[in-house]
Each structure stands twice: as C-alpha cells, then as structure tokens.
Design an enzyme around this catalytic site. Structure first.
Site, PDB file in Angstrom:
ATOM      1  N   GLY A 153       0.970  -1.174  -0.053  1.00 40.33           N
ATOM      2  CA  GLY A 153       0.031   0.130   0.051  1.00 40.33           C
ATOM      3  C   GLY A 153       0.790   1.272  -0.111  1.00 40.33           C
ATOM      4  O   GLY A 153       1.967   1.213  -0.432  1.00 40.33           O
ATOM      5  N   ARG A 154       0.339   2.409   0.656  1.00 39.18           N
ATOM      6  CA  ARG A 154       0.725   3.456   0.428  1.00 39.18           C
ATOM      7  C   ARG A 154       2.342   3.755   1.201  1.00 39.18           C
ATOM      8  O   ARG A 154       3.520   4.002   0.843  1.00 39.18           O
ATOM      9  CB  ARG A 154       0.061   4.773   1.172  1.00 39.18           C
ATOM     10  CG  ARG A 154      -1.168   5.000   0.268  1.00 39.18           C
ATOM     11  CD  ARG A 154      -2.066   5.552   1.078  1.00 39.18           C
ATOM     12  NE  ARG A 154      -2.831   4.943   2.213  1.00 39.18           N
ATOM     13  CZ  ARG A 154      -3.478   5.599   2.847  1.00 39.18           C
ATOM     14  NH1 ARG A 154      -3.981   6.507   2.883  1.00 39.18           N
ATOM     15  NH2 ARG A 154      -4.001   4.756   4.090  1.00 39.18           N
ATOM     16  N   ARG A 175      -1.958  -9.014  -1.765  1.00 37.39           N
ATOM     17  CA  ARG A 175      -2.932  -9.388  -2.239  1.00 37.39           C
ATOM     18  C   ARG A 175      -3.148  -9.158  -3.680  1.00 37.39           C
ATOM     19  O   ARG A 175      -2.037  -8.336  -4.371  1.00 37.39           O
ATOM     20  CB  ARG A 175      -4.469  -8.968  -1.837  1.00 37.39           C
ATOM     21  CG  ARG A 175      -4.598  -7.194  -1.973  1.00 37.39           C
ATOM     22  CD  ARG A 175      -5.780  -6.570  -1.318  1.00 37.39           C
ATOM     23  NE  ARG A 175      -5.513  -5.188  -0.999  1.00 37.39           N
ATOM     24  CZ  ARG A 175      -6.139  -4.514  -2.257  1.00 37.39           C
ATOM     25  NH1 ARG A 175      -6.905  -4.846  -3.171  1.00 37.39           N
ATOM     26  NH2 ARG A 175      -6.128  -3.135  -1.912  1.00 37.39           N
ATOM     27  N   THR A 234       5.923  -2.276  11.811  1.00 37.02           N
ATOM     28  CA  THR A 234       5.706  -1.284  12.411  1.00 37.02           C
ATOM     29  C   THR A 234       4.089  -0.849  12.096  1.00 37.02           C
ATOM     30  O   THR A 234       3.676   0.202  12.220  1.00 37.02           O
ATOM     31  CB  THR A 234       6.552  -0.159  11.843  1.00 37.02           C
ATOM     32  OG1 THR A 234       6.296  -0.187  10.341  1.00 37.02           O
ATOM     33  CG2 THR A 234       7.979  -0.241  12.040  1.00 37.02           C
ATOM     34  N   ARG A 236       0.748  -3.527  12.789  1.00 37.34           N
ATOM     35  CA  ARG A 236       0.235  -3.818  13.952  1.00 37.34           C
ATOM     36  C   ARG A 236       0.444  -5.469  14.336  1.00 37.34           C
ATOM     37  O   ARG A 236       0.847  -6.183  13.491  1.00 37.34           O
ATOM     38  CB  ARG A 236      -1.434  -3.990  13.558  1.00 37.34           C
ATOM     39  CG  ARG A 236      -2.229  -2.555  13.379  1.00 37.34           C
ATOM     40  CD  ARG A 236      -1.913  -1.734  14.506  1.00 37.34           C
ATOM     41  NE  ARG A 236      -2.669  -0.329  13.999  1.00 37.34           N
ATOM     42  CZ  ARG A 236      -2.125   0.738  13.866  1.00 37.34           C
ATOM     43  NH1 ARG A 236      -0.834   0.625  13.560  1.00 37.34           N
ATOM     44  NH2 ARG A 236      -2.702   1.808  13.698  1.00 37.34           N
ATOM     45  N   GLU A 265      -1.108  -2.531  24.317  1.00 39.33           N
ATOM     46  CA  GLU A 265      -0.552  -1.306  24.440  1.00 39.33           C
ATOM     47  C   GLU A 265      -1.368  -0.273  25.265  1.00 39.33           C
ATOM     48  O   GLU A 265      -2.339  -0.332  25.471  1.00 39.33           O
ATOM     49  CB  GLU A 265      -0.355  -0.512  23.045  1.00 39.33           C
ATOM     50  CG  GLU A 265       0.644  -1.583  22.092  1.00 39.33           C
ATOM     51  CD  GLU A 265       0.507  -0.566  20.552  1.00 39.33           C
ATOM     52  OE1 GLU A 265       0.174   0.397  20.505  1.00 39.33           O
ATOM     53  OE2 GLU A 265       1.377  -1.202  19.769  1.00 39.33           O
ATOM     54  N   HIS A 285       5.740   2.192  19.956  1.00 38.53           N
ATOM     55  CA  HIS A 285       4.683   2.788  18.963  1.00 38.53           C
ATOM     56  C   HIS A 285       4.937   4.194  18.602  1.00 38.53           C
ATOM     57  O   HIS A 285       3.991   4.764  18.741  1.00 38.53           O
ATOM     58  CB  HIS A 285       3.349   2.247  19.402  1.00 38.53           C
ATOM     59  CG  HIS A 285       2.434   2.254  18.103  1.00 38.53           C
ATOM     60  ND1 HIS A 285       1.125   1.452  18.416  1.00 38.53           N
ATOM     61  CD2 HIS A 285       2.463   2.901  16.982  1.00 38.53           C
ATOM     62  CE1 HIS A 285       0.632   1.697  17.416  1.00 38.53           C
ATOM     63  NE2 HIS A 285       1.333   2.394  16.574  1.00 38.53           N
TER      64      HIS A 285
END
Length: 325
Positions: A153-154, A175, A234, A236, A265, A285
């Site tokens: 993705g981005r 995907r 980085t 989840r 968290e 995080h």
C-alpha cells in the site's frame, strides 16, 4: 463545544499551529492513559466532541452508552478501536479522514530506521560503548540483499523505494491487485507467501489490521526465514499469529526482529519476551509520533470538528447516525 482530547502524552497538540482551529471551544486535554470505563465515563461526562489519537483508547458500547452528551468522535485513519454500531445507535457521528493519497512518511522513516538498527546492531553497539567496552559484534550490509514488503500500500510502496535507494533487491507479497500494481511499477513478486518468507533477508509488514489480515503471518512463515533474516513490524502486532514471533525468534528463524507495535499497548511489562530478547529492537509505537505528522493528522481532525460545529459533518463513517440527534 466541549471537546476532550485523550492520550496526548506530552501535551503536544496545544503546540500545533492547527490547534488554533479550536479557538472559541472549551478544550480539555488528558495526558495520561486510561481504559477503565468508570474513569473515562467520569472524565467525558460533559464531552460533546471527542478527539482520539489513533487507537490508544478503546471506545466500546459500555462506554458510549454512558456518554449522553457525546455527539462526535473525530480522528484519522482506521477505527477498529471504535464500536461504530454503538455510536450509530446512540446518534454519535464518527468522522475519520482516511487520507487515501497520503502515506505516513513518519511511519515509513521509522521502519527504515529499525531496518538499519537491526542490521547494524545499533542499540547493542551504543550500549556496549556506554558500558566501557568497544565493538560487540559484526552487522550486515543491506546492499545486494532482498527486502520483502508484505502489503503493498502507501507505506509499503514508500519503504520499497527506500530499499531500492540502498541497492536492495525488492520482492513483494500482497493481495493479487496489489501484486499486479507492484509488477506494473517494476518490482518482482513472490509465487507464494511461503516462498516470499524463505527468500527475503528483511521482511517488513505493511497492512491494515482487519478481519482478513488478523494473524495472516503464520508461525510456519517465520520459521521458514533465514537464520540471518530480520522481521520488521511497524504496522500492527495482530498481523502475526499470537506468540508466533517470540517462538520463531527462540527457534532462530528469523535471527532478528525490530518491532514498534504490540498486542497490548501501552506495553509497560519489562518482562515481556520481546523486551528481554537480545536479538530484538523494540520501540514504543512511535511510527507516527513526529511533530510534522501530528500537524498533518490533527489539522484534518480539527477540521472535522469545525465542520460539525457549522452543521456540515465531513468524513462520516456512519451516516446512519446523522438523523438520530
């Protein structure tokens, strides 16, 4: 409006230029973290608009049902921490700008920092020097090695660009539509997820945590990695099967990990396995925690409040709530 901001640990939002957008409103900032429902219900009893900093606080039905004055939840990005159905039932609008065309460069930069920190053993070398010793080991050069991007993705695309700039070979697994996009942009794609993990020297995870991606990285995938490989997360913690990363690291495959996200968290348990393993680099995080990223994100969040106050709510994820109140 009475506005509450949760989990602003360092009282940063008041320092942002965009905070001036809330001039004229009654703003309360909470700098500690609370998840206890009674505590939150007491703090938010008079709140009309609630600002969330990503997923730091869970907003579930038992809490929503006690917040009679709440009208708006304003935040940015995904919202697995919010019970949207409960908000809709109570007439609480959830506004969340999904920033479709804007990657988090802060998260991408931290990802690359962790890749370098693990490959060159930077935390260990620093600690060795501070302890009165000299070098403590030998690191790895990234050039010529294979960087695997799981999730194109981005942010994944941005990190792939960093790897290319460092002379790494880039391999993508995602995907089908994302694999086709990666191929169109000149990157190689793996034939299967297992082949991907077997081939890579560094694997970086870049997926949103949704039901389809929960536990998508299996223990068997990690065990198939090289003993010299590095796993970087980085995104989840829930993308990886529970306990799989710790078990795989103990088995020596992969040889190292660098993580910024955890199943629970904030993580304050110093005995957590990832915090005690010498082959793991851990950060709390901080992927999106930069002043610049905050200004970018909260300018959108505050705009959502301003537009709601004008009677024109934007970026509404539960339009069925619009007619409830």
């Amino acid at each position: 409006m009475k506005i509450a901001i949760l989990d602003d640990y360092f009282d940063t939002l008041r320092t942002l230029p965009s905070f001036r957008k809330l001039d004229g409103h009654d703003v309360t900032v909470w700098t500690d973290h609370a998840q206890d429902i009674d505590t939150l219900a007491r703090r938010l009893a008079d709140t009309e608009a609630l600002v969330l900093i990503r997923e730091r606080t869970q907003i579930r039905a038992p809490l929503v049902d006690r917040l009679d004055k709440l009208r708006l939840i304003s935040q940015r990005s995904v919202y697995p921490h919010i019970d949207v159905d409960a908000c809709t039932r109570r007439g609480v609008i959830v506004s969340s700008n999904m920033h479709a065309d804007t990657p988090s460069y802060a998260a991408a930069e931290l990802t690359w920092a962790l890749v370098l920190a693990a490959a060159r053993q930077i935390p260990e070398q620093v600690n060795s020097l501070r302890s009165g010793n000299w070098q403590m080991g030998i690191g790895q050069t990234l050039r010529g090695r294979t960087l695997g991007i799981h999730g194109y993705g981005r942010i994944g695309r941005t990190v792939a660009g960093y790897g290319k700039a460092f002379g790494m070979n880039i391999l993508i697994w995602a995907r089908e539509a994302s694999r086709r996009q990666a191929q169109a942009e000149g990157y190689a794609t793996a034939e299967s997820q297992r082949a991907f993990y077997e081939a890579c020297d560094v694997v970086s995870l870049h997926m949103r945590l949704v039901p389809e991606t929960q536990g998508v990285v299996k223990k068997a995938d990690l065990l198939s990695m090289k003993p010299t490989a590095i796993l970087v997360n980085t995104s989840r913690a829930g993308l990886i099967e529970p306990s799989a990363l710790v078990d795989a690291l103990r088995a020596g495959h992969p040889g190292m990990a660098a993580v910024d996200v955890y199943e629970k968290e904030p993580l304050r348990d110093r005995t957590h396995p990832l915090l005690t393993m010498p082959n793991v680099v851990c950060t709390p995080h901080i992927g999106y925690v930069t002043w610049d990223e905050y200004e970018l994100q909260f300018s959108d969040v505050f705009d959502q409040i301003v537009e709601y106050a004008k009677g024109n709510p934007i970026n509404v994820v539960n339009p069925a709530a619009l007619g409830r109140r």
